[in-house]
Design a protein around this motif. Structure first.
Motif, PDB file in Angstrom:
ATOM      1  N   VAL A   9       0.854  -1.186   0.000  1.00 49.87           N
ATOM      2  CA  VAL A   9       0.000   0.000   0.000  1.00 49.87           C
ATOM      3  C   VAL A   9       0.887   1.232   0.000  1.00 49.87           C
ATOM      4  N   MET A  20      -7.799   1.128   3.373  1.00 51.01           N
ATOM      5  CA  MET A  20      -7.415  -0.045   2.592  1.00 51.01           C
ATOM      6  C   MET A  20      -6.773  -1.099   3.495  1.00 51.01           C
ATOM      7  N   VAL A  75      -1.639  -1.132  -4.125  1.00 49.21           N
ATOM      8  CA  VAL A  75      -2.767  -0.207  -4.027  1.00 49.21           C
ATOM      9  C   VAL A  75      -2.183   1.147  -3.673  1.00 49.21           C
ATOM     10  N   ILE A 100      -3.540  -0.888  -8.490  1.00 52.59           N
ATOM     11  CA  ILE A 100      -4.883  -0.358  -8.272  1.00 52.59           C
ATOM     12  C   ILE A 100      -4.693   1.032  -7.689  1.00 52.59           C
ATOM     13  N   ASP A 101      -4.928   2.044  -8.491  1.00 53.38           N
ATOM     14  CA  ASP A 101      -4.611   3.426  -8.113  1.00 53.38           C
ATOM     15  C   ASP A 101      -5.852   4.157  -7.609  1.00 53.38           C
ATOM     16  N   CYS A 151      -9.055   3.889 -10.065  1.00 51.22           N
ATOM     17  CA  CYS A 151     -10.310   3.928  -9.320  1.00 51.22           C
ATOM     18  C   CYS A 151     -10.921   5.323  -9.400  1.00 51.22           C
ATOM     19  N   ALA A 327     -11.498  -0.031  -4.428  1.00 51.68           N
ATOM     20  CA  ALA A 327     -10.174  -0.522  -4.808  1.00 51.68           C
ATOM     21  C   ALA A 327     -10.033  -2.000  -4.484  1.00 51.68           C
ATOM     22  N   LEU A 331      -9.488  -5.112  -6.901  1.00 46.39           N
ATOM     23  CA  LEU A 331      -8.409  -6.071  -6.671  1.00 46.39           C
ATOM     24  C   LEU A 331      -8.955  -7.502  -6.753  1.00 46.39           C
TER      25      LEU A 331
END
Length: 350
Positions: A9, A20, A75, A100-101, A151, A327, A331
């Motif tokens: 992360v 997250m 992420v 995953i932005d 995202c 997110a 994922l």
């Protein structure tokens, strides 16, 4: 159960990064392998977020110190403008890594629009074309095969969930959309800002970025695709003195003889099989307290007092479905995991 997916992360000391971590920590297939927070490097997560102190988490690091080859997915919870260079470097060195932005850096397909909205040139235009817009319910198939998922912002998630199906159905006029949006203070991030100080934001309600908010081009990008014509929306956000939550009230002009009941039915049909989007029955009112802490979205439809118009209201948690929850949903999609895994928490009420 399958092998664990090791994730890192980026920006774990921000609100979205922390949420997250909160969600991923209880996901049965995820192992949190790396956490970065350059300003807090060397600290334990419990020092930055005491509520996460019960978890066994990696020490926070500078992003450059992490061996990104040891993770399957990243992420990103960094602020806009800081993600592009890092993403470009990581993907060049580790092309099989999924990113995953949660930032805004890859949401806008047109890099010129990005430069105009964010006041700086896009620094990774060569990888922008492969970014998939991560509105889970509308880009599910594309997300499943993507290396880079952008995202959506919290406001666009709420607005587009409420409007895309009815724009695509041709029952509202896409050139006449008025969006009144309200968000909790966490939407402004964790950095110190005068307008989010308790004495500035508390006990009051205030609009901001009037006519200039950066999420408007993102909303327009997606509605334009659904409508098949260029669209400009009337969008005004407001800051509400609560930690989390978001509510959007969308005023729409009906077309082709449609009624508010037709709008509700179109939404109901589109989301009938969706686990996180709930179209309320006639008279049902979406409210932020009904989705707080969850990945759920509530949508309600009402007749306007003005004939030929309707009011569509959406509510979500800006840090969950509006960010970290979506997110994690993406994922799951990217790795072929059940989409709801780790996300079935009910709302925290009262």
């Amino acid at each position: 159960m399958g092998e664990s997916i090791r994730i890192g992360v980026l920006g774990a000391s921000g609100y979205t990064g922390a949420d997250m971590v909160r969600l991923a920590a209880r996901h049965p297939r995820i192992e949190i392998a790396a956490l970065t927070a350059n300003t807090h490097a060397g600290k334990q997560m419990a020092e930055v977020f005491p509520h996460l102190g019960v978890l066994d988490l990696p020490t926070l690091q500078n992003w450059e110190e992490v061996d990104w080859g040891t993770v399957d997915a990243i992420v990103c919870g960094l602020p806009h403008g800081t993600t592009q260079d890092i993403t470009k470097q990581i993907l060049a060195a580790h092309p099989r890594t999924r990113i995953i932005d949660m930032s805004a850096d890859f949401r806008l397909r047109n890099t010129s629009v990005y430069a105009s909205a964010y006041g700086q040139d896009h620094r990774a235009p060569e990888i922008q074309p492969e970014a998939v817009y991560g509105l889970s319910e509308h880009y599910r198939a594309e997300i499943a095969g993507a290396r880079l998922v952008a995202c959506p912002g919290c406001y666009p998630t709420a607005v587009l969930t409420a409007l895309l199906p009815i724009v695509a159905a041709g029952i509202v006029d896409a050139t006449d959309l008025i969006i009144d949006a309200k968000s909790g203070v966490s939407g402004a991030g964790r950095g110190l800002k005068q307008n989010t100080l308790f004495c500035e934001a508390g006990e009051g309600l205030s609009p901001y970025s009037i006519g200039t908010h950066r999420h408007a081009p993102e909303i327009e990008q997606e509605i334009t695709r659904a409508a098949g014509e260029a669209v400009t929306v009337n969008f005004t956000p407001h800051l509400v003195p609560m930690s989390r939550g978001e509510l959007v009230t969308c005023y729409v002009k009906l077309t082709n003889g449609a009624s508010p009941a037709d709008v509700r039915e179109a939404l109901r049909r589109r989301y009938a099989e969706e686990p996180f989007v709930h179209v309320l029955p006639e008279g049902g009112v979406p409210a932020t307290q009904a989705v707080r802490g969850s990945n759920h979205v509530m949508v309600g439809v009402f007749p306007d007092r003005i004939p030929g118009r309707a009011i569509v209201i959406g509510a979500l948690d800006n840090l969950v479905k509006g960010s970290a929850g979506q997110a994690l949903q993406n994922l799951n999609l990217a790795f072929g995991i059940e989409e709801t895994e780790g996300l079935m928490q009910l709302a925290l009420f009262p």
